[in-house]
Design an enzyme around this catalytic site. Structure first.
Site, PDB file in Angstrom:
ATOM      1  CD  GLU A 172     -45.696   6.712  88.887  1.00 23.22           C
ATOM      2  OE1 GLU A 172     -46.150   6.305  87.505  1.00 23.22           O
ATOM      3  OE2 GLU A 172     -46.273   4.952  88.689  1.00 23.22           O
TER       4      GLU A 172
ATOM      5  CG  ASP B 292     -42.878   1.585  89.378  1.00 18.79           C
ATOM      6  OD1 ASP B 292     -42.809   1.243  88.148  1.00 18.79           O
ATOM      7  OD2 ASP B 292     -43.699   2.996  89.949  1.00 18.79           O
TER       8      ASP B 292
ATOM      9  CG  HIS C  84     -50.739   5.157  85.931  1.00 21.18           C
ATOM     10  ND1 HIS C  84     -49.047   4.565  84.711  1.00 21.18           N
ATOM     11  CD2 HIS C  84     -51.828   5.004  85.267  1.00 21.18           C
ATOM     12  CE1 HIS C  84     -50.007   3.778  84.060  1.00 21.18           C
ATOM     13  NE2 HIS C  84     -51.341   3.916  84.157  1.00 21.18           N
TER      14      HIS C  84
ATOM     15  CG  ASP D 178     -47.195   0.780  88.366  1.00 27.74           C
ATOM     16  OD1 ASP D 178     -48.689   1.084  88.401  1.00 27.74           O
ATOM     17  OD2 ASP D 178     -46.931   2.207  87.753  1.00 27.74           O
TER      18      ASP D 178
END
Length: 831
Positions: A21, A19, A154, A159
């Site tokens: 961000e 994942d 988040h 995640d």
């Protein structure tokens, strides 16, 4: 925990769940601020990778608040050029796993120049197939549905771990599918361009190593106890006390009504409906918001229908109210009644139901497009779960809609002797009709109610009692149903579809010598269809150009988008050219329709020749024929005659795709009177806004009910104490180019203050989509989910999402303007 999926699988495949961000949602320009990844196999976690990344740019405050990652932390983090090599080595030789990775994370990797494996198992796309009816496919929603612990959100590593657990849960779900389902799905998806296509091939290979799954590929119909109603020859009157007696039970049934409030207005309406049913009268009732109209008419309807084995049809305008009636109000009435004798169902139009015969024809197609393969895979899994075959159980994308149109029962020609699915009771449309024939209360929408008039009552089973809720929409729907709209793009699309019939027929006929004679005959007819379409095309082009020029020249300055066609318009010299051009189109289109009719007849007669996809070709030929006939009648009604009872106009298609020719009847009162009211013993019309200037006269005249009884009831809500109305005075004009940005900013600010719990209503889908694009990212960065009607699911699915998570904002249009029931604190802000 050890999964069954592992026990029979090779142990050498390694996956990396990952994942990212980022500073925002633009995959081309925003930067990575954190990467999290987990390498694992079917035996467990092997290793993990996590790092912050210095984006060398400022991070928006909303992103910092959402992730908890501060700007100062990133200042000391390595740059992407340092991190890239470590990440690339970590994921090398694996299959990537990520949620919505194909739409976001992988494009970000590509834009940043990070190398990665080609195979990407996107858990969102996998969930759409393996969990076809769940509706909402966000990582948090899926984790909650599948009981996956997801405490930290988040952050990239958290995640990624949630995506890993979701992937394993989906693998487990795959083991519950029959091997033949997995085999078919793998066969469909393998030739596609989807990066996740290999999952189902892998799942099928594993399925061959275990015991067969007992689950049937098609859920058997539940028909026990269903019998068509036979109304009593000597109907008994409805006791005035019986509905009131059952109504009184509600106060002591917290299991049915958690917060029941005995409202005088509701009781008054219940008594009035009971009297109207008994007297065989027509009654128009305006009842304010909060009255509880549904219970007030459903209780008398249930008592009357169950006592006499008769049927009451309840028609609504909005999907939300239909769902509320079917899922909440009617079950409440059945629970209060307690006898188990009241049978109810929801009946929809044919296009809402899957046609199994057409779907089977699609399964026999040698090759499918990517969109066909994806939807067919979802449907095949869904068939083992659904009892209704109703498209509302699926979340269909615009690409899915085009495929569904060819698979629905709309226009299907099934009878008891020509469809095996009708014979064995699995046909979804026939199931729905049998349910309706056995039901005391049948819930429909205004569109189906009125289309039933056009088909001579072949859709809705016979009924003597009618309740029309949201009755203020009945005239508009009747006007649409009894009118015509011809769009230039749709007309040319029809010719394109006719042109594609010849190659589709050629593929269906194949090379079998058994059908060579049929091949020659039908090939000749299909060629005639293609030629007729080729002849029609330039005539249609000329007509559309003339209509466009006429609109441009005759429209008033500043109103070039629409032109009313009056007697004076038809007297213009240019109109005679339009009539000549239409006559050319009419002759060519009539020839096309004649060839389509011959082709349809030949296809029906060739049913036993073993053609591939015969049902799909027949369905498309039949649809083209019906649309051609409709166009002939509709365009003739607009161009050929000046009918004082018809309003005709031209307009520019909002999508910028040519001219639109349309007409509607000036009045629908007589049509409603003869087609809808005259055959009913009693008709009840109700809604919250039926009066104009304090009276019912206007609506009575428009609906042809001048002689009906009327009743006006107020609302039990104390609006002065229970609501606050705020009107902003600093918004730009709606036509200003600054309006949309200001609207998006206002929605974000308001919903941030309310922490979601909001419903934002629009009058156009275009504005809704534009606003959703603007607010989705900023609200998501605040931990608030923004869901758009037609973007993130159906109205029913979106309401369910708001009830499940109050930190949600729903953006809706027509279906949400009324009939929405979201009690308590889940909804506290309306924009």
């Amino acid at each position: 925990m050890r999964h069954r999926w592992y026990d029979c699988a090779a142990l050498d495949t390694e996956y990396v769940a990952f994942d990212l961000e980022t500073t925002g949602l633009d995959t081309d320009t925003d930067s990575i601020i954190e990467i999290g990844a987990v390498r694992f196999s079917r035996n467990g976690v092997i290793d993990s990778f996590q790092t912050l990344v210095n984006p060398r740019r400022s991070v928006p405050a909303v992103v910092q608040n959402l992730t908890g990652i501060r700007q100062e932390e990133l200042a000391d983090a390595p740059g992407l050029e340092v991190v890239a090599d470590h990440f690339e080595r970590f994921v090398a030789g694996s299959i990537l796993v990520g949620h919505n990775a194909c739409n976001f994370d992988v494009p970000v990797l590509d834009s940043q120049g990070l190398r990665h494996p080609i195979e990407v198992y996107d858990t969102q796309r996998l969930a759409e197939i393996l969990l076809p009816a769940i509706g909402l496919y966000g990582l948090a929603e899926l984790a909650e549905s599948l009981k996956i612990e997801f405490p930290v959100r988040h952050r990239a590593l958290a995640d990624a771990e949630a995506s890993r657990m979701l992937f394993l849960a989906l693998c487990e779900r795959a083991t519950e599918l029959p091997s033949e389902v997995l085999s078919q799905v793998a066969q469909w998806l393998t030739p596609t361009g989807f990066a996740w296509r290999g999952f189902f091939r892998e799942a099928w290979e594993l399925s061959t190593q275990r015991a067969p799954v007992k689950r049937p590929m098609l859920k058997a119909p539940c028909t026990e106890g269903l019998r068509p109603l036979k109304p009593r020859s000597d109907p008994v009157p409805l006791s005035a006390e019986e509905p009131l007696r059952i109504f009184a039970l509600a106060a002591n049934r917290p299991d049915v009504f958690a917060d029941f409030d005995d409202r005088a207005e509701q009781r008054h309406m219940l008594e009035a409906v009971t009297a109207a049913f008994n007297n065989g009268s027509r009654l128009m009732i305006e009842a304010g918001t909060g009255t509880g109209k549904s219970l007030a008419y459903l209780l008398p309807a249930a008592c009357l229908a169950s006592a006499n084995d008769s049927r009451v049809v309840v028609s609504t305008s909005t999907i939300n109210l239909q769902e509320q009636l079917a899922k909440k109000d009617i079950p409440a009435v059945q629970a209060l009644d307690g006898t188990g004798t009241v049978i109810a169902c929801q009946l929809k139009g044919r296009r809402n139901y899957l046609c199994l015969r057409r779907f089977n024809a699609l399964r026999e197609t040698p090759s499918l497009t990517d969109d066909e393969a994806a939807l067919a895979s979802r449907i095949l899994v869904w068939l083992g779960e659904t009892e209704t075959g109703d498209r509302a159980e699926l979340r269909l994308s615009p690409a899915d809609e085009a495929v569904w149109a060819r698979l629905s029962a709309d226009g299907a020609e099934c009878s008891n002797d020509n469809s095996p699915f009708v014979v064995d009771g699995t046909c979804f449309l026939q199931r729905a009709r049998r349910n309706a024939e056995a039901s005391h209360i049948v819930v429909v929408n205004h569109s189906l109610l009125l289309s039933d008039i056009a088909t001579g009552g072949r859709v809705v089973p016979p009924y003597e009692y009618l309740v029309i809720d949201e009755a203020h929409h009945l005239e508009d729907e009747a006007t649409r149903q009894f009118g015509f709209t011809g769009r230039e793009k749709v007309l040319f699309d029809l010719l394109d579809r006719c042109d594609s019939l010849a190659p589709a027929l050629e593929r269906a006929l194949g090379t079998s010598p058994i059908i060579m004679q049929a091949r020659q005959e039908m090939g000749a007819i299909a060629g005639a269809v293609r030629e007729a379409g080729r002849v029609t095309r330039p005539h249609l082009r000329a007509l559309c150009d003339l209509l466009t020029n006429f609109l441009t020249q005759q429209a008033a300055p500043g109103d070039e988008q629409k032109l009313l066609i009056t007697r004076a318009s038809r007297a213009q010299p240019d109109w005679s050219e339009i009539e000549i051009a239409w006559d050319n189109v009419r002759v060519a289109l009539s020839a096309l329709a004649g060839h389509l009719e011959k082709l349809s007849d030949n296809l029906r007669e060739a049913e036993n020749l073993g053609m591939l996809n015969q049902d799909l070709v027949l369905a498309e030929a039949g649809n083209c024929l019906k649309e051609s006939i409709d166009v002939l009648a509709g365009m003739a009604g607009a161009i050929e005659a000046d009918d004082p009872q018809r309003i005709v106009w031209l307009e520019t298609d909002r999508g910028g795709e040519g001219i639109v020719v349309a007409w509607v009847p000036l009045e629908v009162a007589d049509l409603l009177q003869s087609g809808l009211y005259n055959d009913r013993k009693s008709v009840i019309l109700t809604g919250a806004t039926l009066r104009t200037q304090g009276g019912f006269t206007y609506l009575q005249q428009r609906l042809g009910l001048e002689d009906c009884e009327t009743l006006a009831l107020g609302s039990p809500f104390d609006y002065r104490r229970q609501a606050m109305v705020l009107i902003p005075r600093d918004m730009p004009d709606v036509n200003s180019p600054m309006f949309l940005d200001a609207l998006g900013g206002a929605i974000v600010d308001l919903c941030r203050a309310s922490r979601g719990r909001a419903l934002v209503l629009f009058t156009s889908h275009a504005m809704l989509r534009a606003a959703h694009f603007l607010v989705n990212g900023p609200l998501r960065d605040e931990g608030i989910t923004a869901l758009g009607q037609g973007i993130d699911g159906s109205p029913r699915q979106l309401v369910r999402a708001l009830r499940g998570d109050p930190e949600t904002v729903l953006l809706g249009t027509s279906s949400f303007w009324e009939g929405v029931d979201i009690p308590g604190s889940h909804l506290s802000l309306l924009i």
